[in-house]
Scaffold this motif. Structure first.
Motif, PDB file in Angstrom:
ATOM      1  N   ALA A 352      33.181  11.882  -2.326  1.00 17.62           N
ATOM      2  CA  ALA A 352      33.379  12.578  -3.593  1.00 17.62           C
ATOM      3  C   ALA A 352      34.862  12.852  -3.812  1.00 17.62           C
ATOM      4  O   ALA A 352      35.591  13.199  -2.884  1.00 17.62           O
ATOM      5  N   VAL A 353      35.304  12.669  -5.053  1.00 17.81           N
ATOM      6  CA  VAL A 353      36.696  12.921  -5.419  1.00 17.81           C
ATOM      7  C   VAL A 353      36.770  14.267  -6.122  1.00 17.81           C
ATOM      8  O   VAL A 353      35.940  14.592  -6.978  1.00 17.81           O
ATOM      9  N   GLY A 354      37.789  15.082  -5.769  1.00 18.55           N
ATOM     10  CA  GLY A 354      37.945  16.387  -6.376  1.00 18.55           C
ATOM     11  C   GLY A 354      38.308  16.294  -7.844  1.00 18.55           C
ATOM     12  O   GLY A 354      38.642  15.220  -8.363  1.00 18.55           O
ATOM     13  N   PRO A 355      38.279  17.407  -8.573  1.00 19.43           N
ATOM     14  CA  PRO A 355      38.637  17.411 -10.000  1.00 19.43           C
ATOM     15  C   PRO A 355      40.053  16.883 -10.210  1.00 19.43           C
ATOM     16  O   PRO A 355      40.946  17.118  -9.402  1.00 19.43           O
ATOM     17  N   ARG A 356      40.244  16.160 -11.344  1.00 19.92           N
ATOM     18  CA  ARG A 356      41.553  15.558 -11.602  1.00 19.92           C
ATOM     19  C   ARG A 356      42.647  16.613 -11.732  1.00 19.92           C
ATOM     20  O   ARG A 356      43.786  16.393 -11.312  1.00 19.92           O
ATOM     21  N   TRP A 357      42.309  17.774 -12.346  1.00 16.98           N
ATOM     22  CA  TRP A 357      43.339  18.796 -12.530  1.00 16.98           C
ATOM     23  C   TRP A 357      43.838  19.286 -11.184  1.00 16.98           C
ATOM     24  O   TRP A 357      45.025  19.577 -11.004  1.00 16.98           O
ATOM     25  N   LYS A 358      42.896  19.318 -10.189  1.00 18.49           N
ATOM     26  CA  LYS A 358      43.286  19.787  -8.870  1.00 18.49           C
ATOM     27  C   LYS A 358      44.203  18.770  -8.200  1.00 18.49           C
ATOM     28  O   LYS A 358      45.189  19.123  -7.540  1.00 18.49           O
ATOM     29  N   THR A 359      43.919  17.499  -8.403  1.00 20.10           N
ATOM     30  CA  THR A 359      44.758  16.448  -7.833  1.00 20.10           C
ATOM     31  C   THR A 359      46.151  16.492  -8.441  1.00 20.10           C
ATOM     32  O   THR A 359      47.167  16.377  -7.744  1.00 20.10           O
ATOM     33  N   ARG A 360      46.239  16.640  -9.779  1.00 22.20           N
ATOM     34  CA  ARG A 360      47.544  16.705 -10.437  1.00 22.20           C
ATOM     35  C   ARG A 360      48.329  17.912  -9.951  1.00 22.20           C
ATOM     36  O   ARG A 360      49.535  17.834  -9.698  1.00 22.20           O
ATOM     37  N   ALA A 361      47.673  19.055  -9.826  1.00 26.14           N
ATOM     38  CA  ALA A 361      48.359  20.257  -9.376  1.00 26.14           C
ATOM     39  C   ALA A 361      48.926  20.078  -7.975  1.00 26.14           C
ATOM     40  O   ALA A 361      50.061  20.489  -7.693  1.00 26.14           O
ATOM     41  N   MET A 362      48.134  19.454  -7.095  1.00 23.18           N
ATOM     42  CA  MET A 362      48.624  19.240  -5.740  1.00 23.18           C
ATOM     43  C   MET A 362      49.819  18.294  -5.729  1.00 23.18           C
ATOM     44  O   MET A 362      50.762  18.466  -4.943  1.00 23.18           O
ATOM     45  N   ASN A 363      49.807  17.289  -6.597  1.00 23.24           N
ATOM     46  CA  ASN A 363      50.952  16.373  -6.674  1.00 23.24           C
ATOM     47  C   ASN A 363      52.206  17.098  -7.141  1.00 23.24           C
ATOM     48  O   ASN A 363      53.321  16.848  -6.658  1.00 23.24           O
ATOM     49  N   ILE A 364      52.076  18.009  -8.122  1.00 19.92           N
ATOM     50  CA  ILE A 364      53.219  18.781  -8.614  1.00 19.92           C
ATOM     51  C   ILE A 364      53.789  19.648  -7.497  1.00 19.92           C
ATOM     52  O   ILE A 364      55.011  19.738  -7.301  1.00 19.92           O
ATOM     53  N   VAL A 365      52.891  20.313  -6.742  1.00 18.49           N
ATOM     54  CA  VAL A 365      53.337  21.158  -5.632  1.00 18.49           C
ATOM     55  C   VAL A 365      54.108  20.342  -4.608  1.00 18.49           C
ATOM     56  O   VAL A 365      55.145  20.759  -4.095  1.00 18.49           O
ATOM     57  N   ARG A 366      53.583  19.132  -4.294  1.00 20.88           N
ATOM     58  CA  ARG A 366      54.268  18.283  -3.322  1.00 20.88           C
ATOM     59  C   ARG A 366      55.667  17.897  -3.805  1.00 20.88           C
ATOM     60  O   ARG A 366      56.631  17.872  -3.031  1.00 20.88           O
ATOM     61  N   ARG A 367      55.828  17.576  -5.118  1.00 20.05           N
ATOM     62  CA  ARG A 367      57.139  17.174  -5.653  1.00 20.05           C
ATOM     63  C   ARG A 367      58.120  18.341  -5.586  1.00 20.05           C
ATOM     64  O   ARG A 367      59.298  18.172  -5.239  1.00 20.05           O
ATOM     65  N   ILE A 368      57.652  19.544  -5.915  1.00 18.96           N
ATOM     66  CA  ILE A 368      58.522  20.723  -5.862  1.00 18.96           C
ATOM     67  C   ILE A 368      58.992  20.976  -4.433  1.00 18.96           C
ATOM     68  O   ILE A 368      60.164  21.269  -4.177  1.00 18.96           O
ATOM     69  N   ARG A 369      58.058  20.821  -3.464  1.00 21.15           N
ATOM     70  CA  ARG A 369      58.437  21.035  -2.066  1.00 21.15           C
ATOM     71  C   ARG A 369      59.456  20.006  -1.601  1.00 21.15           C
ATOM     72  O   ARG A 369      60.400  20.334  -0.863  1.00 21.15           O
ATOM     73  N   ARG A 370      59.298  18.745  -2.020  1.00 21.92           N
ATOM     74  CA  ARG A 370      60.246  17.712  -1.617  1.00 21.92           C
ATOM     75  C   ARG A 370      61.634  17.987  -2.192  1.00 21.92           C
ATOM     76  O   ARG A 370      62.652  17.810  -1.531  1.00 21.92           O
ATOM     77  N   ARG A 371      61.674  18.429  -3.479  1.00 25.07           N
ATOM     78  CA  ARG A 371      62.965  18.734  -4.108  1.00 25.07           C
ATOM     79  C   ARG A 371      63.645  19.902  -3.425  1.00 25.07           C
ATOM     80  O   ARG A 371      64.856  19.885  -3.174  1.00 25.07           O
ATOM     81  N   ALA A 372      62.867  20.953  -3.130  1.00 25.31           N
ATOM     82  CA  ALA A 372      63.434  22.123  -2.462  1.00 25.31           C
ATOM     83  C   ALA A 372      63.985  21.759  -1.101  1.00 25.31           C
ATOM     84  O   ALA A 372      65.070  22.207  -0.698  1.00 25.31           O
ATOM     85  N   LEU A 373      63.259  20.906  -0.373  1.00 21.88           N
ATOM     86  CA  LEU A 373      63.709  20.478   0.950  1.00 21.88           C
ATOM     87  C   LEU A 373      65.002  19.667   0.811  1.00 21.88           C
ATOM     88  O   LEU A 373      65.943  19.809   1.603  1.00 21.88           O
ATOM     89  N   GLY A 374      65.097  18.829  -0.243  1.00 18.42           N
ATOM     90  CA  GLY A 374      66.301  18.037  -0.437  1.00 18.42           C
ATOM     91  C   GLY A 374      67.498  18.894  -0.769  1.00 18.42           C
ATOM     92  O   GLY A 374      68.628  18.636  -0.319  1.00 18.42           O
ATOM     93  N   VAL A 375      67.305  19.968  -1.566  1.00 17.28           N
ATOM     94  CA  VAL A 375      68.409  20.867  -1.908  1.00 17.28           C
ATOM     95  C   VAL A 375      68.948  21.571  -0.683  1.00 17.28           C
ATOM     96  O   VAL A 375      70.162  21.656  -0.454  1.00 17.28           O
ATOM     97  N   ARG A 376      68.037  22.080   0.189  1.00 14.36           N
ATOM     98  CA  ARG A 376      68.475  22.778   1.388  1.00 14.36           C
ATOM     99  C   ARG A 376      69.279  21.868   2.299  1.00 14.36           C
ATOM    100  O   ARG A 376      70.261  22.267   2.899  1.00 14.36           O
ATOM    101  N   ARG A 377      68.848  20.601   2.400  1.00 13.81           N
ATOM    102  CA  ARG A 377      69.563  19.676   3.283  1.00 13.81           C
ATOM    103  C   ARG A 377      70.960  19.354   2.736  1.00 13.81           C
ATOM    104  O   ARG A 377      71.912  19.160   3.489  1.00 13.81           O
ATOM    105  N   SER A 378      71.097  19.324   1.405  1.00 17.28           N
ATOM    106  CA  SER A 378      72.405  19.005   0.795  1.00 17.28           C
ATOM    107  C   SER A 378      73.389  20.151   0.989  1.00 17.28           C
ATOM    108  O   SER A 378      74.616  19.948   0.992  1.00 17.28           O
ATOM    109  N   LEU A 379      72.876  21.366   1.157  1.00 16.47           N
ATOM    110  CA  LEU A 379      73.754  22.515   1.399  1.00 16.47           C
ATOM    111  C   LEU A 379      74.200  22.552   2.846  1.00 16.47           C
ATOM    112  O   LEU A 379      75.195  23.171   3.192  1.00 16.47           O
TER     113      LEU A 379
END
Length: 379
Positions: A352-379
């Motif tokens: 079974a596949v979860g609701p699409r809205w839940k999948t999109r939300a998880m993808n957004i969270v992952r992108r934000i975490r990757r960006r935040a991690l990239g900013v910290r490393r650049s500092l």
């Protein structure tokens, strides 16, 4: 004259084929030969056999089917000619169970017993496979060692008392003891032994015809065929299933799940449909003691005076190994395991596949975490 025949098996002697064919041709048999094969559905015979032995088949005794035996009994009482009961579980009936059944059938002028019997060289691998299909773990050699040690009820045989676990075989295959128990209730002259032919190319002398001969039924009138079903596993398939059983014991997997998933799907829909080879066979040493046992059992049947349809020679076992399958290699078993897994993946329902809205939300969270991690490393 009212006559009732009780077909008691033995298990793995073509009983399912006979019962299926009898059921499909029951109307023709009644019209052409006066033979009643009673019941509203074919499983009524199964329920009658288990309710006769409730302590033996406790897991299968369902109060919802308690009226099946009285229904069969009423149908036979109302029929003035020949009736037939058939189930292989009657083979495990004790003398007390037999006495109860024969008493219930006292309305009949005669009660006869039919036992279909097959030679030990074919029975032993077949029964071992059946045990494996029911969560048993013993290897073929361990199974045969148990059969050899425990032995049938022959004169002079003393069963061991060391408490060793006995593999299921003689309790429903010792036709010397089984026939004697039934003969005590109905008389040896009313006990019929139908031997399973060793050859299948003799016109007019197959198992179906030998069985109907006892009932005085004309085979030509019963024209509805039954499909020929493969019910044998190759040596590699059986060994794969046996090893799998180590991980699927009753303490870990309920019987209902095992029956549906393993027996119904894995065995019935995958292994039986796959190209397979010969089942496990007997070595020359094994054939020696098995042939000796078979000769003694045949002698007991012959001296008991039972009626025989077929040839007792069909129950003899050759001492010469001829094309018996060798134990499978590790690679053989691995190939079966991988092929079976592949087939199960092909037919398994998609997760079974979860609701699409839940999948999109998880993808957004992952992108934000990757960006935040990239900013910290650049500092």
């Amino acid at each position: 004259m009212s006559v009732v025949y009780v077909h008691i098996g033995l298990p793995k002697t073509g009983t399912t084929h006979l019962q299926d064919r009898l059921w499909r041709n029951r109307d023709l048999a009644m019209r052409s030969s006066g033979l009643l094969y009673p019941g509203d559905v074919i499983s009524d015979h199964f329920h009658a056999a288990v309710h006769l032995q409730p302590e033996r088949y406790l897991d299968w005794v369902d109060p919802a089917f308690a009226r099946k035996w009285p229904t069969l009994l009423a149908q036979m009482k109302a029929w003035p000619q020949t009736s037939l009961l058939s189930h292989e579980l009657y083979a495990t009936a004790t003398p007390e169970h037999i006495a109860t059944l024969v008493d219930d059938l006292s309305f009949a002028d005669e009660v006869h017993v039919i036992a279909t019997v097959r030679d030990l060289a074919r029975q032993l691998p077949s029964v071992w496979q059946e045990n494996i299909k029911n969560q048993r773990e013993a290897t073929f050699d361990e199974f045969l060692a148990s059969v050899h040690t425990c032995g049938p009820a022959l004169p002079g045989f003393v069963a061991p008392t060391d408490g060793a676990v006995e593999e299921p075989f003689w309790e429903f295959q010792d036709y010397i003891r089984i026939l004697a128990d039934w003969a005590q209730a109905v008389g040896p002259e009313r006990v019929h032994v139908v031997t399973v032919p060793t050859r299948r190319d003799t016109p007019g002398d197959n198992l179906w015809e030998r069985f109907l001969r006892v009932l005085d039924v004309e085979p030509a009138a019963l024209t509805i065929p039954v499909p020929s079903l493969n019910s044998s596993l190759s040596a590699a398939q059986a060994e794969f299933l046996r090893q799998l059983n180590h991980r699927l014991q009753p303490t870990e997997v309920a019987w209902q799940r095992y029956e549906r998933v393993i027996k119904g799907q894995l065995i019935g829909e995958i292994l039986f449909e796959a190209p397979n080879g010969a089942p496990r066979g007997l070595t020359s040493d094994q054939r020696t003691w098995i042939a000796h046992t078979a000769d003694e059992m045949i002698g007991e049947v012959r001296s008991a005076g039972y009626r025989v349809s077929g040839d007792l020679g069909d129950l003899a076992v050759s001492r010469l190994a001829a094309g018996d399958a060798l134990p499978p290699t590790v690679q053989d078993v691995l190939d079966v395991a991988l092929d079976t897994m592949a087939e199960m993946v092909k037919v398994a329902p998609l997760p079974a596949v979860g609701p699409r809205w839940k999948t999109r939300a998880m993808n957004i969270v992952r992108r934000i975490r990757r960006r935040a991690l990239g900013v910290r490393r650049s500092l």
